[in-house]
Design a protein around this motif. Sequence first.
Motif, PDB file in Angstrom:
ATOM      1  N   GLU A   2      95.460  75.571  17.058  1.00 30.98           N
ATOM      2  CA  GLU A   2      96.793  75.855  17.595  1.00 30.98           C
ATOM      3  C   GLU A   2      97.071  75.035  18.843  1.00 30.98           C
ATOM      4  O   GLU A   2      98.172  74.519  19.030  1.00 30.98           O
ATOM      5  CB  GLU A   2      96.922  77.353  17.906  1.00 30.98           C
ATOM      6  CG  GLU A   2      96.969  78.237  16.672  1.00 30.98           C
ATOM      7  CD  GLU A   2      96.989  79.704  17.045  1.00 30.98           C
ATOM      8  OE1 GLU A   2      96.543  80.041  18.169  1.00 30.98           O
ATOM      9  OE2 GLU A   2      97.448  80.513  16.229  1.00 30.98           O
ATOM     10  N   CYS A   6     100.170  72.308  18.850  1.00 30.84           N
ATOM     11  CA  CYS A   6     101.323  72.505  19.737  1.00 30.84           C
ATOM     12  C   CYS A   6     101.415  71.394  20.782  1.00 30.84           C
ATOM     13  O   CYS A   6     102.508  70.932  21.112  1.00 30.84           O
ATOM     14  CB  CYS A   6     101.228  73.867  20.425  1.00 30.84           C
ATOM     15  SG  CYS A   6     101.340  75.277  19.306  1.00 30.84           S
ATOM     16  N   HIS A   9     103.012  68.269  19.420  1.00 33.04           N
ATOM     17  CA  HIS A   9     104.460  68.410  19.306  1.00 33.04           C
ATOM     18  C   HIS A   9     105.126  68.227  20.673  1.00 33.04           C
ATOM     19  O   HIS A   9     106.181  67.598  20.782  1.00 33.04           O
ATOM     20  CB  HIS A   9     104.824  69.780  18.722  1.00 33.04           C
ATOM     21  CG  HIS A   9     104.798  69.818  17.230  1.00 33.04           C
ATOM     22  ND1 HIS A   9     103.634  69.968  16.513  1.00 33.04           N
ATOM     23  CD2 HIS A   9     105.790  69.709  16.308  1.00 33.04           C
ATOM     24  CE1 HIS A   9     103.906  69.958  15.224  1.00 33.04           C
ATOM     25  NE2 HIS A   9     105.199  69.797  15.067  1.00 33.04           N
ATOM     26  N   LEU A  32     108.314  73.162  17.791  1.00 33.27           N
ATOM     27  CA  LEU A  32     107.508  73.953  18.721  1.00 33.27           C
ATOM     28  C   LEU A  32     107.736  75.442  18.500  1.00 33.27           C
ATOM     29  O   LEU A  32     106.821  76.257  18.642  1.00 33.27           O
ATOM     30  CB  LEU A  32     107.853  73.591  20.170  1.00 33.27           C
ATOM     31  CG  LEU A  32     107.081  72.451  20.829  1.00 33.27           C
ATOM     32  CD1 LEU A  32     107.652  72.135  22.195  1.00 33.27           C
ATOM     33  CD2 LEU A  32     105.592  72.797  20.935  1.00 33.27           C
ATOM     34  N   CYS A  36     105.051  75.827  15.420  1.00 33.32           N
ATOM     35  CA  CYS A  36     103.969  76.205  16.334  1.00 33.32           C
ATOM     36  C   CYS A  36     104.067  77.672  16.768  1.00 33.32           C
ATOM     37  O   CYS A  36     103.082  78.242  17.231  1.00 33.32           O
ATOM     38  CB  CYS A  36     103.995  75.327  17.583  1.00 33.32           C
ATOM     39  SG  CYS A  36     103.783  73.575  17.271  1.00 33.32           S
ATOM     40  N   ILE A  38     105.456  78.777  19.394  1.00 33.28           N
ATOM     41  CA  ILE A  38     104.938  78.682  20.756  1.00 33.28           C
ATOM     42  C   ILE A  38     105.300  79.882  21.607  1.00 33.28           C
ATOM     43  O   ILE A  38     104.580  80.236  22.547  1.00 33.28           O
ATOM     44  CB  ILE A  38     105.438  77.368  21.423  1.00 33.28           C
ATOM     45  CG1 ILE A  38     104.635  77.066  22.690  1.00 33.28           C
ATOM     46  CG2 ILE A  38     106.935  77.435  21.723  1.00 33.28           C
ATOM     47  CD1 ILE A  38     103.169  76.806  22.447  1.00 33.28           C
ATOM     48  N   PHE A  49     101.062  75.686  28.145  1.00 32.03           N
ATOM     49  CA  PHE A  49     101.655  76.075  26.862  1.00 32.03           C
ATOM     50  C   PHE A  49     102.669  77.203  27.038  1.00 32.03           C
ATOM     51  O   PHE A  49     103.572  77.361  26.221  1.00 32.03           O
ATOM     52  CB  PHE A  49     100.559  76.490  25.880  1.00 32.03           C
ATOM     53  CG  PHE A  49      99.685  75.349  25.467  1.00 32.03           C
ATOM     54  CD1 PHE A  49      99.988  74.586  24.352  1.00 32.03           C
ATOM     55  CD2 PHE A  49      98.564  75.003  26.212  1.00 32.03           C
ATOM     56  CE1 PHE A  49      99.199  73.513  23.974  1.00 32.03           C
ATOM     57  CE2 PHE A  49      97.765  73.938  25.846  1.00 32.03           C
ATOM     58  CZ  PHE A  49      98.082  73.184  24.732  1.00 32.03           C
ATOM     59  N   TYR A  52     106.328  75.894  27.229  1.00 31.11           N
ATOM     60  CA  TYR A  52     106.951  75.190  26.110  1.00 31.11           C
ATOM     61  C   TYR A  52     108.008  76.015  25.377  1.00 31.11           C
ATOM     62  O   TYR A  52     108.779  75.457  24.596  1.00 31.11           O
ATOM     63  CB  TYR A  52     105.886  74.754  25.091  1.00 31.11           C
ATOM     64  CG  TYR A  52     104.916  73.707  25.566  1.00 31.11           C
ATOM     65  CD1 TYR A  52     105.210  72.873  26.640  1.00 31.11           C
ATOM     66  CD2 TYR A  52     103.681  73.538  24.937  1.00 31.11           C
ATOM     67  CE1 TYR A  52     104.316  71.921  27.075  1.00 31.11           C
ATOM     68  CE2 TYR A  52     102.776  72.578  25.364  1.00 31.11           C
ATOM     69  CZ  TYR A  52     103.083  71.777  26.433  1.00 31.11           C
ATOM     70  OH  TYR A  52     102.198  70.817  26.865  1.00 31.11           O
TER      71      TYR A  52
END
Length: 250
Positions: A2, A6, A9, A32, A36, A38, A49, A52
């Motif tokens: 992961e 991420c 991206h 994202l 992802c 996120i 992270f 994001y």
Amino acid sequence: HELYYCHKHAFLVYSAAMEGRSLLAVSAARNLTSKCHIQYVGEDIRGIFQTYGPWLLQTLLRFGKWDEVLKVVSNIKRQETLMRQNSMSLRKLSIVKSSTLDYTYAIADYAAAFSYASLAPTSNNSSMRMETCNSARTNLNRFLVRAASGLRKEKLFLIDFGTLLDMATYTLFGRLTETCPEVVPLAREPTFYWAKAVKVQDGLPYMEPPFWPMNIRACFGNSLLKSSSKHAAAAADVFKEDLEVSLRLL
């Protein structure tokens, strides 16, 4: 898995934006969220992270897609409402307290206020402009409440959320004082706020990609140009410095 998925991206969002490739940057920013996830994964991975979550909004802002920003904000607000309504079940999933989501919601209010302020000059008459600026004011007030919350003190990697929220505040005041100055109490000149935002961004520790995906220094240069022809030389210096900073990131 992961983390790297991420992170790649996010790199694509930032690099495409630097090249002016809006379609690719926006597509990667959407991924994202859609691929992802996120807004949830970020809370598990932590660190940068967690920033994001609102990158789709910030990428759309970077390319002046004001109407698209407002559509995305509307979706985020609906999501927030649903999450509150289902808070009991969410507790079982241990994601009721999420700095990632709290930051995303704060930047959503910021993005809405910034977009309304940017749309104000396009209003065809004074009543439309007043309505647009009032919408900017409403979202500004929501953002300021979130920016003053406990989220400020929560730590990211090397910085806290408060640093990014301060930078958001200065950039938002910079835009508002350009188009809806009556919205900002005791307003100063727009360039005052843009300069403050640049100073905060310059003080951020090195990170790949950077903590903030928007080009603040270019906005500062543009604000100088719009304020007076006398500031053309100063604006040129800011744009030159922006290029130099960008080259250091390559």
